[in-house]
Design a protein around this motif. Structure first.
Motif, PDB file in Angstrom:
ATOM      1  N   VAL A  72       1.231  14.552   5.617  1.00  0.00           N
ATOM      2  CA  VAL A  72       0.857  13.154   5.375  1.00  0.00           C
ATOM      3  C   VAL A  72      -0.101  12.656   6.444  1.00  0.00           C
ATOM      4  O   VAL A  72      -1.148  12.054   6.151  1.00  0.00           O
ATOM      5  N   HIS A  73       0.213  12.927   7.707  1.00  0.00           N
ATOM      6  CA  HIS A  73      -0.587  12.368   8.802  1.00  0.00           C
ATOM      7  C   HIS A  73      -1.871  13.147   9.066  1.00  0.00           C
ATOM      8  O   HIS A  73      -2.755  12.651   9.777  1.00  0.00           O
ATOM      9  N   LYS A 103       5.475   8.370  -2.250  1.00  0.00           N
ATOM     10  CA  LYS A 103       4.630   9.531  -1.979  1.00  0.00           C
ATOM     11  C   LYS A 103       4.166   9.552  -0.529  1.00  0.00           C
ATOM     12  O   LYS A 103       3.852  10.619   0.010  1.00  0.00           O
ATOM     13  N   ASP A 104       4.101   8.372   0.096  1.00  0.00           N
ATOM     14  CA  ASP A 104       3.670   8.294   1.495  1.00  0.00           C
ATOM     15  C   ASP A 104       4.809   8.553   2.470  1.00  0.00           C
ATOM     16  O   ASP A 104       4.582   8.627   3.678  1.00  0.00           O
ATOM     17  N   ARG A 120      -3.911  13.973   6.618  1.00  0.00           N
ATOM     18  CA  ARG A 120      -4.875  13.632   5.570  1.00  0.00           C
ATOM     19  C   ARG A 120      -6.141  12.986   6.125  1.00  0.00           C
ATOM     20  O   ARG A 120      -7.249  13.394   5.776  1.00  0.00           O
ATOM     21  N   ARG A 123       0.817  -1.201   0.000  1.00  0.00           N
ATOM     22  CA  ARG A 123       0.000   0.000   0.000  1.00  0.00           C
ATOM     23  C   ARG A 123       0.866   1.273   0.000  1.00  0.00           C
ATOM     24  O   ARG A 123       0.436   2.309  -0.454  1.00  0.00           O
ATOM     25  N   ALA A 124       2.079   1.215   0.550  1.00  0.00           N
ATOM     26  CA  ALA A 124       2.926   2.394   0.688  1.00  0.00           C
ATOM     27  C   ALA A 124       3.778   2.598  -0.563  1.00  0.00           C
ATOM     28  O   ALA A 124       4.237   1.639  -1.181  1.00  0.00           O
ATOM     29  N   THR A 125       3.953   3.858  -0.919  1.00  0.00           N
ATOM     30  CA  THR A 125       4.859   4.246  -2.001  1.00  0.00           C
ATOM     31  C   THR A 125       5.721   5.392  -1.494  1.00  0.00           C
ATOM     32  O   THR A 125       5.575   5.854  -0.358  1.00  0.00           O
ATOM     33  N   ALA A 155       7.949   1.208   1.130  1.00  0.00           N
ATOM     34  CA  ALA A 155       7.832   1.998  -0.091  1.00  0.00           C
ATOM     35  C   ALA A 155       8.634   1.373  -1.223  1.00  0.00           C
ATOM     36  O   ALA A 155       8.216   1.392  -2.383  1.00  0.00           O
ATOM     37  N   LEU A 167       9.234   2.015   7.042  1.00  0.00           N
ATOM     38  CA  LEU A 167       8.342   2.627   6.054  1.00  0.00           C
ATOM     39  C   LEU A 167       9.040   2.788   4.713  1.00  0.00           C
ATOM     40  O   LEU A 167       8.438   2.590   3.655  1.00  0.00           O
TER      41      LEU A 167
END
Length: 656
Positions: free
Chosen positions: A385-386, A203-204, A388, A199-201, A255, A251
């Motif tokens: 990010v957090h 961008k995250d 959102r 789910r993470a890229t 990614a 993380l």
């Protein structure tokens, strides 16, 4: 289409469970009791030959059943005879004796010697008394069933228990690698599917621009290796992510898994550890075998210090260490596969100083990527990010929030956002506002407010002057951190607290450290100036200044008498030494210099407070009245701070 739908159909076949074996054994025991006459539920009353003759003579016996080859006979009493007192100790057909359908239950049994003599005596009595008692014969079929069952039952139970324990120790009761006893040496790595699991890229991942740049290059190695190998370059074999906890090392690896579009094997360093000898090394071999088969691929080992700790340390027994065997196998595998296999190993740790040197050399982990705490701009990006999923009441000033949380890691900022949402929900708000975030920062740094804590008036006054002393000294010193808020409301383990915004410095000079130490000693100095007494409330202050003074003398070489010498060992080897790296004479000088530095700043704080005692009293009285004061209250008393400049830094909590 049919094939895809078939592959997407979930497997609904029931999984095997050990509990089915237990249920089967219990049913087998119960069935044996039912179909063997319930011998374990009810034992017939044993009588002698004389008693049997008496029952026959009285006409109480309905049937005698002789069990062939067992020297035993079962005695069935007539229903009307069961009402006699002599048979009151035996059960009738209305009892709860387990029995099969249409089967009567014998009330007595008798043992005899020779079966032929017993039959002759019974027939003789029946004939003489003119009774209608029946004499039947039953083959001995129960004994061998019960005997066989109880002979093999312990073996069956032992085998079942052994299988159960082996499955539990091998890491679970399900199928797959590591789930069965015969698969215990298989790797426990989870293979991520980019279409389902990732789910993470990138961008995250906010901030960490330098680390992301190097990680992205590794991804490009796998996507387009010819771009680099055509110039004679070699694909790196491994990259080690190093940094404080919560900075986003794991993380980043997630990614990479989302961006690389190649098989990604993820596991923890502790997954190699097992109670069986040789299992760790076997799992390492299996892990790299799977990765080579799915090349190009990435292996990610989180918390690699679980198996990568330097060999030979803390091994006082001299015995062979299973962890070292696992590390040896890992070293061999990383140095064994060729550069054309397109398998890259990523690892993460926050204890790089304790890793084995052989693991850190080029050719294994070619790159060390340091993931540092985020700076001001990176903290603002992390907040974006957090925030959102957070429902905010207004457009928040992210620069202000970033300045309020310097020194915070990405995990800390995520905790601030979550705590702010919880605080807003606790207050019944429809959205989260700026004050909720400030309360969340206070909650995380200082702890939960305890307004109902019982404090005497004298103690409250002491706390007020203590915190006012911190605020006064820090306001009057150029290099001390400026005040944000002071409170005498108990919070966490502290009775009072002062929040500051210290400047984020890359290097620290002696005068800056001395000003910080003087401000820290301002609390105890205020108690001495006002009450001419001191208390135990300055424990955390003393601990802080002692560490700072010791660092000045023994680590940073900022003391004239000790000189330009440091006793700091970045390799961590000194942690295992039983002797100090300096002589006893030097130790006495170090102790003396540390004491002189602390006492000098304590006297300096006392002098500042004596010169501004009136303002100190005004500030303490405001604290007693309002319990919480801010920067504006200090400006009203002391005037604007003359050396004010654009600063930001991590809020600090000073216990009273």
């Amino acid at each position: 289409m049919a094939k895809n739908s078939k592959n997407n159909t979930p497997n609904k076949k029931p999984k095997f469970s050990m509990y089915w074996i237990y249920i089967l054994i219990i049913l087998l025991l119960l069935g044996t009791q039912f179909f063997t006459g319930g011998s374990m539920w009810y034992q017939q009353k044993k009588i002698s030959d004389t008693e049997l003759k008496e029952f026959l003579t009285n006409g109480d016996v309905e049937r005698i059943e002789v069990v062939n080859n067992s020297h035993t006979a079962k005695i069935y009493i007539k229903k009307e005879a069961l009402q006699k007192d002599v048979h009151k100790d035996v059960k009738g057909e209305d009892s709860l004796i387990p029995q099969t359908a249409n089967e009567e239950v014998p009330q007595y049994k008798v043992n005899f010697g020779d079966q032929q003599n017993f039959e002759n005596q019974v027939r003789k009595i029946i004939k003489e008394t003119n009774q209608n008692t029946e004499l039947d014969f039953e083959p001995d079929t129960n004994n061998w069933i019960v005997s066989a069952l109880f002979n093999f039952l312990p073996i069956i139970l032992f085998i079942g228990l052994w299988i159960f324990l082996m499955r539990r120790m091998s890491g679970g009761s399900g199928g797959g690698a590591g789930g069965q006893i015969f698969n215990i040496g298989k790797s426990k790595a989870k293979l991520f599917d980019e279409k389902k699991d990732i789910r993470a890229t990138f961008k995250d991942v906010a901030g960490l621009e330098g680390a992301k740049e190097e990680i992205q290059e590794i991804v490009e190695f796998l996507k387009n290796p010819e771009r680099y190998t055509s110039l004679g370059g070699k694909i790196p074999k491994g990259a080690l992510l190093v940094g404080p906890p919560g900075t986003g090392k794991t993380l980043l690896a997630k990614a990479v898994a989302g961006e690389a579009k190649v098989p990604f094997f993820s596991l923890s360093g502790s997954d190699f550890v097992e109670m069986f000898v040789g299992v760790g090394a076997s799992r390492v071999r299996d892990l790299f075998k799977q990765a080579k088969e799915k090349s190009p691929a990435i292996i990610f080992i989180d918390e690699i210090d679980a198996i990568g700790r330097a060999r030979g340390k803390n091994n006082f027994t001299g015995s062979n260490d299973e962890r070292e065997n696992t590390l040896n196998q890992l070293l061999t595998e990383m140095d064994g596969f060729g550069t054309n296999t397109n398998v890259i190993v990523l690892a993460a740790t926050n204890r790089a100083d304790i890793l084995d040197k052989a693991l850190m050399r080029a050719g294994r982990f070619d790159r060390q990527i340091y993931v540092d705490l985020p700076d001001l701009n990176e903290r603002r990006e992390i907040f974006e990010v957090h925030l959102r999923p957070i429902k905010t009441k207004e457009a928040l000033d992210l620069d202000f929030l970033a300045k309020q949380t310097p020194g915070f890691s990405g995990a800390d900022i995520a905790n601030v956002c979550n705590e702010a949402a919880l605080i807003a929900a606790r207050k019944g708000k429809k959205a989260v506002d700026k004050q909720d975030f400030l309360d969340a920062v206070d909650r995380i740094i200082g702890g939960l407010e305890k307004k109902n804590k019982i404090i005497t008036l004298e103690e409250k006054k002491t706390i007020a002057y203590h915190e006012a002393g911190h605020a006064t000294v820090s306001w009057l010193l150029e290099h001390a951190a400026p005040l944000v808020k002071v409170t005498i409301v108990p919070r966490g383990q502290s009775l009072g607290a002062a929040w500051y915004l210290p400047e984020e410095r890359q290097i620290v000079r002696p005068e800056q450290m001395l000003d910080e130490m003087c401000a820290t000693m301002g609390g105890r100095a205020a108690e001495k100036v006002i009450f001419d007494k001191i208390s135990t409330g300055a424990l955390s202050d003393l601990e802080k200044v002692t560490k700072q003074a010791k660092a000045m003398v023994t680590i940073y070489g900022l003391n004239d008498k000790i000189g330009n010498i440091t006793y700091y060992d970045s390799s961590g080897q000194s942690d295992y030494n039983f002797s100090k790296p300096y002589s006893e004479e030097t130790a006495q000088i170090i102790d003396k210099e540390i004491s002189e530095i602390i006492e000098g700043q304590y006297k300096r704080a006392i002098q500042l407070l004596q010169e501004n005692q009136h303002k100190l009293t005004l500030l303490a009285n405001q604290l007693l009245e309002k319990e919480v004061i801010f920067k504006d209250d200090l400006e009203a008393i002391f005037g604007k701070r003359p050396f004010e400049k654009e600063i930001f830094g991590k809020e600090k909590n000073l216990e009273a």
